[in-house]
Design a protein around this motif. Structure first.
Motif, PDB file in Angstrom:
ATOM      1  N   ALA A  59       8.485 -12.147  -5.178  1.00  0.00           N
ATOM      2  CA  ALA A  59       9.147 -13.310  -4.588  1.00  0.00           C
ATOM      3  C   ALA A  59       8.247 -14.055  -3.607  1.00  0.00           C
ATOM      4  CB  ALA A  59      10.430 -12.883  -3.901  1.00  0.00           C
ATOM      5  N   VAL A  60       7.278 -13.352  -3.013  1.00  0.00           N
ATOM      6  CA  VAL A  60       6.364 -14.015  -2.078  1.00  0.00           C
ATOM      7  C   VAL A  60       5.003 -14.274  -2.710  1.00  0.00           C
ATOM      8  CG1 VAL A  60       7.524 -13.210   0.006  1.00  0.00           C
ATOM      9  CG2 VAL A  60       5.753 -11.776  -1.047  1.00  0.00           C
ATOM     10  N   GLY A  61       4.954 -14.216  -4.049  1.00  0.00           N
ATOM     11  CA  GLY A  61       3.764 -14.675  -4.762  1.00  0.00           C
ATOM     12  C   GLY A  61       2.679 -13.656  -4.981  1.00  0.00           C
ATOM     13  N   VAL A  62       2.989 -12.376  -4.889  1.00  0.00           N
ATOM     14  CA  VAL A  62       1.959 -11.348  -5.043  1.00  0.00           C
ATOM     15  C   VAL A  62       1.767 -11.017  -6.517  1.00  0.00           C
ATOM     16  CG1 VAL A  62       1.276  -8.993  -4.501  1.00  0.00           C
ATOM     17  CG2 VAL A  62       2.427 -10.391  -2.768  1.00  0.00           C
ATOM     18  N   ASN A  63       0.517 -11.066  -6.966  1.00  0.00           N
ATOM     19  CA  ASN A  63       0.142 -10.694  -8.320  1.00  0.00           C
ATOM     20  C   ASN A  63      -0.517  -9.313  -8.322  1.00  0.00           C
ATOM     21  OD1 ASN A  63       0.966 -13.142  -9.732  1.00  0.00           O
ATOM     22  ND2 ASN A  63      -0.696 -14.136  -8.607  1.00  0.00           N
ATOM     23  N   GLN A  64      -0.777  -8.813  -9.520  1.00  0.00           N
ATOM     24  CA  GLN A  64      -1.293  -7.461  -9.650  1.00  0.00           C
ATOM     25  C   GLN A  64      -2.620  -7.271  -8.921  1.00  0.00           C
ATOM     26  OE1 GLN A  64       0.926  -5.452 -11.227  1.00  0.00           O
ATOM     27  NE2 GLN A  64      -0.248  -3.692 -10.539  1.00  0.00           N
ATOM     28  N   HIS A  65      -3.428  -8.327  -8.829  1.00  0.00           N
ATOM     29  CA  HIS A  65      -4.751  -8.196  -8.204  1.00  0.00           C
ATOM     30  C   HIS A  65      -4.853  -8.966  -6.897  1.00  0.00           C
ATOM     31  CE1 HIS A  65      -6.125  -6.121 -11.770  1.00  0.00           C
ATOM     32  NE2 HIS A  65      -5.685  -7.108 -12.524  1.00  0.00           N
ATOM     33  N   SER A  66      -3.726  -9.338  -6.323  1.00  0.00           N
ATOM     34  CA  SER A  66      -3.744 -10.032  -5.038  1.00  0.00           C
ATOM     35  C   SER A  66      -4.237  -9.105  -3.924  1.00  0.00           C
ATOM     36  CB  SER A  66      -2.340 -10.529  -4.673  1.00  0.00           C
ATOM     37  OG  SER A  66      -1.887 -11.510  -5.566  1.00  0.00           O
ATOM     38  N   LEU A  67      -4.775  -9.711  -2.885  1.00  0.00           N
ATOM     39  CA  LEU A  67      -5.087  -9.014  -1.644  1.00  0.00           C
ATOM     40  C   LEU A  67      -4.050  -9.437  -0.606  1.00  0.00           C
ATOM     41  CD1 LEU A  67      -8.976  -9.513  -1.453  1.00  0.00           C
ATOM     42  CD2 LEU A  67      -7.704  -7.650  -2.555  1.00  0.00           C
ATOM     43  N   ILE A  68      -3.461  -8.486   0.082  1.00  0.00           N
ATOM     44  CA  ILE A  68      -2.393  -8.760   1.047  1.00  0.00           C
ATOM     45  C   ILE A  68      -2.866  -8.402   2.452  1.00  0.00           C
ATOM     46  CG2 ILE A  68      -0.076  -8.104   1.816  1.00  0.00           C
ATOM     47  CD1 ILE A  68       0.637  -7.463  -1.039  1.00  0.00           C
ATOM     48  N   VAL A  69      -2.566  -9.272   3.396  1.00  0.00           N
ATOM     49  CA  VAL A  69      -2.745  -8.966   4.815  1.00  0.00           C
ATOM     50  C   VAL A  69      -1.380  -9.094   5.480  1.00  0.00           C
ATOM     51  CG1 VAL A  69      -3.797  -9.630   7.010  1.00  0.00           C
ATOM     52  CG2 VAL A  69      -5.143  -9.732   4.886  1.00  0.00           C
ATOM     53  N   THR A  70      -0.935  -8.030   6.140  1.00  0.00           N
ATOM     54  CA  THR A  70       0.354  -8.042   6.832  1.00  0.00           C
ATOM     55  C   THR A  70       0.137  -8.182   8.342  1.00  0.00           C
ATOM     56  OG1 THR A  70       0.497  -5.636   7.166  1.00  0.00           O
ATOM     57  CG2 THR A  70       1.307  -6.510   5.069  1.00  0.00           C
ATOM     58  N   TYR A  71       1.113  -8.771   9.002  1.00  0.00           N
ATOM     59  CA  TYR A  71       1.119  -8.820  10.462  1.00  0.00           C
ATOM     60  C   TYR A  71       2.560  -8.970  10.912  1.00  0.00           C
ATOM     61  CZ  TYR A  71       2.209 -13.833  10.647  1.00  0.00           C
ATOM     62  OH  TYR A  71       2.841 -15.053  10.524  1.00  0.00           O
TER      63      TYR A  71
END
Length: 280
Positions: free
Chosen positions: A89-101
């Motif tokens: 729902a927030v646009g994450v794909n299988q090879h995305s890199l995610i940064v959380t804060y």
């Protein structure tokens, strides 16, 4: 040119500023207020997000998306399907890199990191060291209002790893040290008998960054040596995730850090379970 994360679970505000267009940034903020009876009340951080957030960030709702929706306790870990749908729902794909804060002390961002990296073994995730305050200090620019529209992602997480421990398992286990991440005062008021107290907030420096030297000193004082398996808990599985983040940042293997997901919320739900306290 492909972007790769630095080793370890953290990225700096400077790194994020240089690679912001190539990662998915998730704001994991939760609203926390003092209730009239002196307890702490929690609510979705969506209004906080609307007021201010990092440019291009998406909101990760730990109430309606990134936790089990019908669980008995707040912030219970979702299953792979729920977590995958939340990320899609927030646009994450299988090879995305995610940064959380988040906009508190980083423990909520750490919660999403621990679920992904620890529970589901998905390693394309890092936490912004120092969170929102570090970004503002280093870069200054923020956005207001709703998140930008994104295309639905296609990530599909695999089965959960056996990293989350149930109340029954805590009752029966004697092999692993129980480590509580609560602040010292609530720990003194109530904790599971035999627990060690490593308060997550004490592992941050004055700027809210994880203090690796303090982490190693705390481990030494507690006579804990990596990679000894630890069973982490707190009030509801949030500060415990922050503690896991701090430990992994100091070199501790995440696979040695189990988490009691219901934590004290679950333990104290049955008054017959033993509770220790230290009023001094």
């Amino acid at each position: 040119m492909a972007v790769t994360f630095p080793s370890g679970p953290l990225v700096s505000a400077q790194w994020l500023a240089e690679h912001q267009q190539q990662v998915v940034v998730l704001d994991c903020s939760v609203a926390r207020t003092a209730a009239t009876n002196g307890s702490t009340a929690f609510a979705s951080g969506r209004e906080i997000f609307l007021q201010q957030h990092l440019p291009g960030a998406q909101f990760a709702d730990l109430f309606e998306q990134f936790s089990a929706p019908h669980a008995s306790f707040l912030f219970t870990a979702p299953d792979a399907r729920q977590m995958s749908e939340a990320l899609q729902a927030v646009g994450v794909n299988q090879h995305s890199l995610i940064v959380t804060y988040d906009q508190l002390n980083g423990a909520y961002a750490a919660r999403v990191w621990y679920l992904l990296a620890g529970v589901f073994g998905w390693n394309n995730v890092r936490v912004l060291d120092g969170g929102f305050p570090a970004w503002v200090q280093a870069q200054g620019t923020v956005e207001h209002g709703p998140a930008h529209a994104v295309s639905r992602g296609n990530i599909q997480l695999g089965s959960a790893q056996p990293m989350l421990v149930s109340t029954r398992q805590v009752e029966q286990q004697t092999r692993f040290p129980l480590v509580c991440a609560l602040r010292r005062e609530p720990f003194r008021q109530a904790h599971i008998p035999g627990s060690i107290n490593l308060p997550y907030p004490e592992l941050l420096d004055a700027a809210g960054l994880i203090d690796i030297g303090q982490v190693k000193s705390a481990l030494h004082d507690a006579q804990i040596t990596p990679p000894e398996t630890l069973l982490l808990y707190c009030g509801g599985g949030i500060n415990a995730a922050g503690l896991a983040l701090a430990l992994v940042a100091s070199g501790y293997p995440i696979t040695s850090l189990l988490l009691y997901d219901d934590s004290l919320n679950g333990w104290l739900s049955d008054p017959s379970r033993p509770v220790a306290s230290d009023p001094t």
